[in-house]
Design an enzyme around this catalytic site. Sequence first.
Site, PDB file in Angstrom:
ATOM      1  N   LYS A 170       0.984  -1.246  -0.076  1.00 16.60           N
ATOM      2  CA  LYS A 170       0.150  -0.194   0.103  1.00 16.60           C
ATOM      3  C   LYS A 170       0.711   1.262  -0.030  1.00 16.60           C
ATOM      4  CE  LYS A 170      -3.214   2.773  -0.024  1.00 16.60           C
ATOM      5  NZ  LYS A 170      -4.454   2.920   0.641  1.00 16.60           N
ATOM      6  N   GLY A 216      -0.126  19.478 -13.384  1.00 16.56           N
ATOM      7  CA  GLY A 216      -0.859  20.800 -12.868  1.00 16.56           C
ATOM      8  C   GLY A 216      -0.688  21.140 -11.519  1.00 16.56           C
ATOM      9  N   GLY A 234      -3.073  15.980  -3.625  1.00 16.48           N
ATOM     10  CA  GLY A 234      -3.370  16.494  -2.111  1.00 16.48           C
ATOM     11  C   GLY A 234      -4.203  15.497  -1.696  1.00 16.48           C
ATOM     12  N   CYS A 239      -4.604  11.077   1.668  1.00 19.97           N
ATOM     13  CA  CYS A 239      -3.798   9.808   1.414  1.00 19.97           C
ATOM     14  C   CYS A 239      -2.416   9.852   1.091  1.00 19.97           C
ATOM     15  CB  CYS A 239      -4.595   8.802   0.625  1.00 19.97           C
ATOM     16  SG  CYS A 239      -5.963   8.294   1.454  1.00 19.97           S
ATOM     17  N   LYS A 264       0.419  12.120   2.924  1.00 19.05           N
ATOM     18  CA  LYS A 264       0.623  11.559   4.403  1.00 19.05           C
ATOM     19  C   LYS A 264       1.317  10.605   4.102  1.00 19.05           C
ATOM     20  CE  LYS A 264      -3.156   8.763   5.715  1.00 19.05           C
ATOM     21  NZ  LYS A 264      -2.897   7.514   5.538  1.00 19.05           N
TER      22      LYS A 264
HETATM   23  C1  UDX Z   1      -5.140   7.510  -3.430  1.00 18.55           C
HETATM   24  C2  UDX Z   1      -4.897   6.419  -4.447  1.00 18.55           C
HETATM   25  O1  UDX Z   1      -5.484   6.518  -6.000  1.00 18.55           O
HETATM   26  C3  UDX Z   1      -5.840   5.233  -4.003  1.00 18.55           C
HETATM   27  O2  UDX Z   1      -5.529   4.184  -4.679  1.00 18.55           O
HETATM   28  C4  UDX Z   1      -5.762   5.378  -2.341  1.00 18.55           C
HETATM   29  O3  UDX Z   1      -6.319   4.188  -1.913  1.00 18.55           O
HETATM   30  C5  UDX Z   1      -5.992   6.278  -1.649  1.00 18.55           C
HETATM   31  O4  UDX Z   1      -5.006   7.485  -2.150  1.00 18.55           O
HETATM   32  P1  UDX Z   1      -7.167   9.502  -3.670  1.00 18.55           P
HETATM   33  O5  UDX Z   1      -6.698  10.375  -2.666  1.00 18.55           O
HETATM   34  O6  UDX Z   1      -8.617   9.321  -3.721  1.00 18.55           O
HETATM   35  O7  UDX Z   1      -6.642   7.898  -3.988  1.00 18.55           O
HETATM   36  O8  UDX Z   1      -7.067  10.322  -5.086  1.00 18.55           O
HETATM   37  P2  UDX Z   1      -6.041  10.236  -6.596  1.00 18.55           P
HETATM   38  O9  UDX Z   1      -7.115   9.940  -7.483  1.00 18.55           O
HETATM   39  O10 UDX Z   1      -5.043   9.213  -6.290  1.00 18.55           O
HETATM   40  O11 UDX Z   1      -5.929  11.830  -6.589  1.00 18.55           O
HETATM   41  C6  UDX Z   1      -4.784  12.199  -5.731  1.00 18.55           C
HETATM   42  C7  UDX Z   1      -4.348  13.547  -5.894  1.00 18.55           C
HETATM   43  O12 UDX Z   1      -3.556  13.745  -7.185  1.00 18.55           O
HETATM   44  C8  UDX Z   1      -5.421  14.549  -6.251  1.00 18.55           C
HETATM   45  O13 UDX Z   1      -5.134  15.666  -5.514  1.00 18.55           O
HETATM   46  C9  UDX Z   1      -5.422  14.541  -7.972  1.00 18.55           C
HETATM   47  O14 UDX Z   1      -5.789  15.767  -8.391  1.00 18.55           O
HETATM   48  C10 UDX Z   1      -4.090  14.615  -8.162  1.00 18.55           C
HETATM   49  N1  UDX Z   1      -3.825  13.943  -9.389  1.00 18.55           N
HETATM   50  C11 UDX Z   1      -4.118  12.665  -9.804  1.00 18.55           C
HETATM   51  C12 UDX Z   1      -2.742  14.782 -10.226  1.00 18.55           C
HETATM   52  O15 UDX Z   1      -2.618  15.744  -9.963  1.00 18.55           O
HETATM   53  N2  UDX Z   1      -2.545  14.136 -11.870  1.00 18.55           N
HETATM   54  C13 UDX Z   1      -2.736  12.927 -11.872  1.00 18.55           C
HETATM   55  O16 UDX Z   1      -2.498  12.400 -12.888  1.00 18.55           O
HETATM   56  C14 UDX Z   1      -3.717  12.144 -10.893  1.00 18.55           C
END
Ligand code: UDX
Length: 446
Positions: A208, A257, A261, A264, A267
């Site tokens: 994870k 971009g 944030g 998950c 941290k």
């Molecule tokens: C993440 C993991 O993807 C997931 O598998 C885990 O269980 C929990 O953490 P999540 O925090 O819901 O999920 O969001 P995620 O879709 O991963 O996006 C995280 C951040 O990255 C967002 O702020 C998003 O805007 C940013 N992001 C995502 C980018 O800047 N570029 C990308 O290509 C994808």
Amino acid sequence: MSPRITVVGTGYVGTTHAATLAELGFRVLGLDIDEDRVAALSAGRVPFVEPGLDELVARHVATGALRFTTSYREAAAFGDVHFLCVPTPEAADGRAELKPLVGAVEELAPLLTRPVLLVGKSTVPVGTAADLAKRLTDLTGHPGVELAWNPEFLREGTAVADSLRPDRLVFGVSSPAATAALREVYRVQLAAGVPAVVTDPATAELVKLSANTFLATKISFINAVSEVCEAVGADVGAVAAALGHDPRIGGAHLRPGLGFGGGCLPKDLRSFRAQAVDFGLTDTATLLGVVDLINNRARQRLVDLVRAECGGELRGRRVAALGAAFKPDSDDVRDSPALAAAVALHREGAVVTVHDPAAGPTARRAEPRLRHADTVVDACRDADVVVHLTEWRDYGELDPAALAEVVRGRVLVDARTTLDPAPWQEAGWRLRALGRPGPEQREGES
Ligand code: UDX
């Protein structure tokens, strides 16, 4: 007979897990120490925004398959399998805060009087499961009580679908009985062909952390390329699109971009880095530290770009901030790059008005010093610059001509680089984005 399931902790992960297991035919009891949350969920209401989850919870609360409680005693009596979905937030030193998780095990363990399986889902430093297993053995009177680790990979915004049909399952187990119990819980997903990796608990914990850290690294990598694009006048959008066509790289999580944030990725990256420091793995710690640095720098680069568009001075300038949630389809503003950028602009003296289709209330609570608007038009009224911070579908459907009538300056900074430039340009807007040449550079080329 199907095992009865308890889910300890009813945040994004716990509530989704509980509701989808109810959907799959299990009887489920969710436990939380927050009485208001339990009252809301027991009434079929989900206290946060997650598409499709409301309906699932309401339906299964109505049938009685899904119930909620604040009582550990009730949970201990009910469950054959107890999932631990307690948050592990970032502590002041960057490490994961494990007190709530340890506390949950300490509450539950003494009440267990028959052979049951505890299954950790929270993201934790490697070795946590082993420590908790010892604590569990010390506190429970029953020799058949065991601990396994089964990390959760769901994403906010698509949590229900991710949970019903995950990419993979990871079972960190210490006995064949634990594997059998988990196979029973996930029988529908396994029958549908979802691959399962069966391993030891420490490896499962590491899977994870590695997954989230890898995703974070991928995003920071493309944002590092974005910095190079700015230095040489290249276009990061085209670079990302071309890279994504290589199946070894893949286009997912390669959107440049504002950076990552949420609750998950940041941290987990810092927790993993802290572990690397503890193990004396300085190069790994450096790598992860730089991923964090580049990510935070994206927010500052945006402020620099907006300042430049305001003639080098933000004081007194009116900025419309479109988006506050850390990602679309969520009202979560934890470590939101969008809200952080809005605050940074405010700190430099800009008058910032924030709009978000769903995160308005959470953003207001988190940042009362900013102005907040209920509509895009209200946020944009008399704005010198409009900044697109969270890539909600709604913002892709805006009418640039209508907005042009209410703003003071037709300048759009697309921090997510997802808006189609053509209709904005046709309506007379000047478009800027991180890692993309500005109109002057493009004219110079032609
Ligand atoms: C993440 C993991 O993807 C997931 O598998 C885990 O269980 C929990 O953490 P999540 O925090 O819901 O999920 O969001 P995620 O879709 O991963 O996006 C995280 C951040 O990255 C967002 O702020 C998003 O805007 C940013 N992001 C995502 C980018 O800047 N570029 C990308 O290509 C994808």
